[in-house]
Enzyme design. Structure first.
Site: not given
Ligand code: CMP
Length: 140
Positions: A11, A51, A59, A87, A93, A104, A114, A117, A128
């Protein structure tokens, strides 16, 4: 265990900090092969399409804005049990909950920014991968 493919994204927070190589080393050290990879700049609309499943989340807008804020590296990782293994290598996450040694835990800045993905299941992995790569780009 079957050989699987999964979609990975490095990312904007990580590409900005020049962490692509360090993150790729984590995948390769875990036995995942990077069988396709490209650095691209998403528009906010493209990030929103990718997404779309999170459209109703509070968010969502912030997430799309962030994913379009700098280049990302999209990748296909292949290996035994690749979806779950990726994962595991990524960690939780929220970096505050991520196990030591995971991507992470070491690199993520927040739950939103983070660093990586990874697909969460075989059907979403196939969708995807097809979002970013054509069959011609997947040479194994
Ligand atoms: P990802 O695995 O890319 O899938 C969805 C993304 O949403 C997740 O990683 C985070 O980067 C983002 N995400 C999840 N929860 C939150 C949150 N509370 N605030 C902001 N971003 C979020």
């Amino acid at each position: 265990m079957a050989t699987e493919r999964t979609l990975s994204i490095i990312k904007p927070d990580a590409t900005r900090r020049n962490l692509t190589g360090k993150i790729n080393a984590k995948f390769e050290d875990a036995g995942l092969r990077i069988i396709a990879q490209k650095r691209i700049q998403l528009t906010k609309a493209q990030a929103g399409e990718f997404y779309a499943v999170h459209k109703e989340r509070p968010f969502y807008d912030e997430l799309c804005e962030f994913m379009a804020s700098a280049p990302v590296v999209v990748q296909v990782l292949e290996g035994e049990n690749a979806i779950a293994k990726n994962r595991e290598v990524m960690g939780a996450t929220n970096p505050a909950d991520a196990a030591p040694g995971t991507i992470r835990a070491e690199f993520a800045e927040s739950v939103g920014e983070n660093s990586v993905h990874g697909s969460d299941a075989p059907d979403t992995a196939a969708e995807e991968i097809a979002f970013y790569f054509s069959g011609l780009e997947l040479v194994g």
